[in-house]
Design a protein around this motif. Structure first.
Motif, PDB file in Angstrom:
ATOM      1  N   ASP A 182       4.361  29.902  22.999  1.00  0.00           N
ATOM      2  CA  ASP A 182       4.668  28.727  22.188  1.00  0.00           C
ATOM      3  C   ASP A 182       3.514  28.575  21.200  1.00  0.00           C
ATOM      4  O   ASP A 182       2.388  28.323  21.598  1.00  0.00           O
ATOM      5  CB  ASP A 182       4.795  27.488  23.063  1.00  0.00           C
ATOM      6  N   SER A 190       0.219  28.799  23.597  1.00  0.00           N
ATOM      7  CA  SER A 190       0.395  28.567  25.030  1.00  0.00           C
ATOM      8  C   SER A 190       1.580  29.357  25.566  1.00  0.00           C
ATOM      9  O   SER A 190       2.387  29.902  24.811  1.00  0.00           O
ATOM     10  CB  SER A 190       0.598  27.072  25.311  1.00  0.00           C
ATOM     11  N   LEU A 199       4.748  28.608  28.348  1.00  0.00           N
ATOM     12  CA  LEU A 199       5.401  27.460  28.966  1.00  0.00           C
ATOM     13  C   LEU A 199       6.396  27.911  30.025  1.00  0.00           C
ATOM     14  O   LEU A 199       7.156  28.866  29.810  1.00  0.00           O
ATOM     15  CB  LEU A 199       6.152  26.626  27.925  1.00  0.00           C
ATOM     16  N   VAL A 230       1.893  24.422  31.544  1.00  0.00           N
ATOM     17  CA  VAL A 230       1.427  24.825  30.218  1.00  0.00           C
ATOM     18  C   VAL A 230       0.159  25.631  30.418  1.00  0.00           C
ATOM     19  O   VAL A 230      -0.835  25.119  30.946  1.00  0.00           O
ATOM     20  CB  VAL A 230       1.139  23.612  29.313  1.00  0.00           C
ATOM     21  N   ASP A 263       2.226  22.214  19.201  1.00  0.00           N
ATOM     22  CA  ASP A 263       2.914  23.065  20.161  1.00  0.00           C
ATOM     23  C   ASP A 263       2.541  22.626  21.584  1.00  0.00           C
ATOM     24  O   ASP A 263       2.239  21.459  21.823  1.00  0.00           O
ATOM     25  CB  ASP A 263       2.593  24.535  19.899  1.00  0.00           C
ATOM     26  N   GLY A 264       2.578  23.545  22.538  1.00  0.00           N
ATOM     27  CA  GLY A 264       2.279  23.165  23.910  1.00  0.00           C
ATOM     28  C   GLY A 264       0.896  22.581  24.083  1.00  0.00           C
ATOM     29  O   GLY A 264       0.663  21.736  24.952  1.00  0.00           O
ATOM     30  N   TYR A 271       0.858  18.745  23.767  1.00  0.00           N
ATOM     31  CA  TYR A 271       1.332  18.063  24.968  1.00  0.00           C
ATOM     32  C   TYR A 271       0.287  18.106  26.075  1.00  0.00           C
ATOM     33  O   TYR A 271       0.123  17.135  26.822  1.00  0.00           O
ATOM     34  CB  TYR A 271       2.638  18.692  25.443  1.00  0.00           C
ATOM     35  N   ASP A 300      10.939  24.842  24.131  1.00  0.00           N
ATOM     36  CA  ASP A 300       9.691  24.369  23.521  1.00  0.00           C
ATOM     37  C   ASP A 300       9.076  23.217  24.306  1.00  0.00           C
ATOM     38  O   ASP A 300       7.866  22.968  24.198  1.00  0.00           O
ATOM     39  CB  ASP A 300       9.929  23.890  22.089  1.00  0.00           C
TER      40      ASP A 300
END
Length: 256
Positions: free
Chosen positions: A91, A104, A106, A120, A185-186, A189, A209
């Motif tokens: 990701d 990352s 996922l 992640v 992206d990851g 988060y 995603d």
């Protein structure tokens, strides 16, 4: 029906597999031999994406042969268990191809109650954030918790880019005092789940995603929804926050 906690063994297996997949991607990271192709939608893909997904699919088939799998690079496979693994081998492929270490891997597991496992992995940073329903959210340093930042003023709001954002939305968030960054992206988060940022917004996403995000944020004490406020990975968008400012952020994002 009350959702039951996921078993620790399944969570541990998911973390171990994703870390191994991430380690494999480092073979190509910042390599002068890396070749970048373009898929039909114009997005980049590399041998690292394909290798990591193939590895994960093979290992998941061995460990959980009755489960379905949804991934970015290969067609979905069906299962008989009612569970589905959701994976994105890289990701942030654009970051990966540019030698930026914020990409990352996922991995998530979805059952009849929703997303039960979320991981992640940030291989170039040597960091993993993971959660299991009823088991908490964790990093290598211990339990992960969202921040206690109370509102939009001074809140760090992440996004993968602002290219899909209406200009008025950016102006409204700026007027509310939010600090906008594209550590996305990851990784974005992960920053929210570990308390290093207050929010992450993705106006356009596919399920793979954001697969890990509902359980990752819930177990860290935060919230994940789509732009309509529904807790789903199928809504085509993603909003993660520490919970305190979720309503205020959605109000700005939904303004027309």
């Amino acid at each position: 029906m009350t959702a039951t906690p996921i078993d620790q063994a399944t969570l541990d297996t998911a973390v171990a597999l994703l870390r191994e997949a991430g380690e494999r991607t480092l073979r190509w990271f910042r390599s002068i031999d890396l070749q970048v192709e373009r898929k039909g939608d114009g997005t980049p893909v590399t041998a690292a994406d394909r290798d990591a997904e193939r590895f994960l699919r093979e290992r998941l088939a061995e460990a959980f042969p009755e489960d379905a799998v949804l991934g970015e690079e290969e067609p979905p496979t069906t299962g008989t268990s009612g569970r589905r693994w959701i994976l994105d081998p890289i990701d942030g492929t654009k970051a990966f191809t540019c030698g930026v270490p914020l990409y990352s891997n996922l991995l998530a597991l979805e059952d009849e109650h929703g997303v039960a496992v979320g991981v992640v992995n940030l291989p170039a940073l040597g960091e993993t954030v993971w959660a299991g329903r009823g088991l908490g959210c964790w990093t290598e340093r211990g339990p992960a918790r969202v921040s206690d930042h109370p509102g939009l003023s001074g809140a760090y709001v992440m996004s993968s880019s602002f290219s899909h954002w209406p200009p008025d939305t950016v102006r409204r968030l700026d007027a509310a005092g939010a600090v906008l960054r594209t550590w996305g992206d990851g990784y974005g988060y992960a920053l929210v789940a570990t308390g290093r940022a207050a929010a992450m917004v993705d106006p356009v996403v596919a399920p793979y995603d954001v697969g890990p995000m509902p359980v990752l944020l819930a177990e860290a004490g935060g919230r994940f929804t789509d732009l309509t406020g529904e807790v789903t990975i199928e809504g085509g968008s993603g909003v993660a926050t520490n919970g305190h400012l979720h309503g205020a952020l959605l109000e700005v994002l939904q303004h027309r």
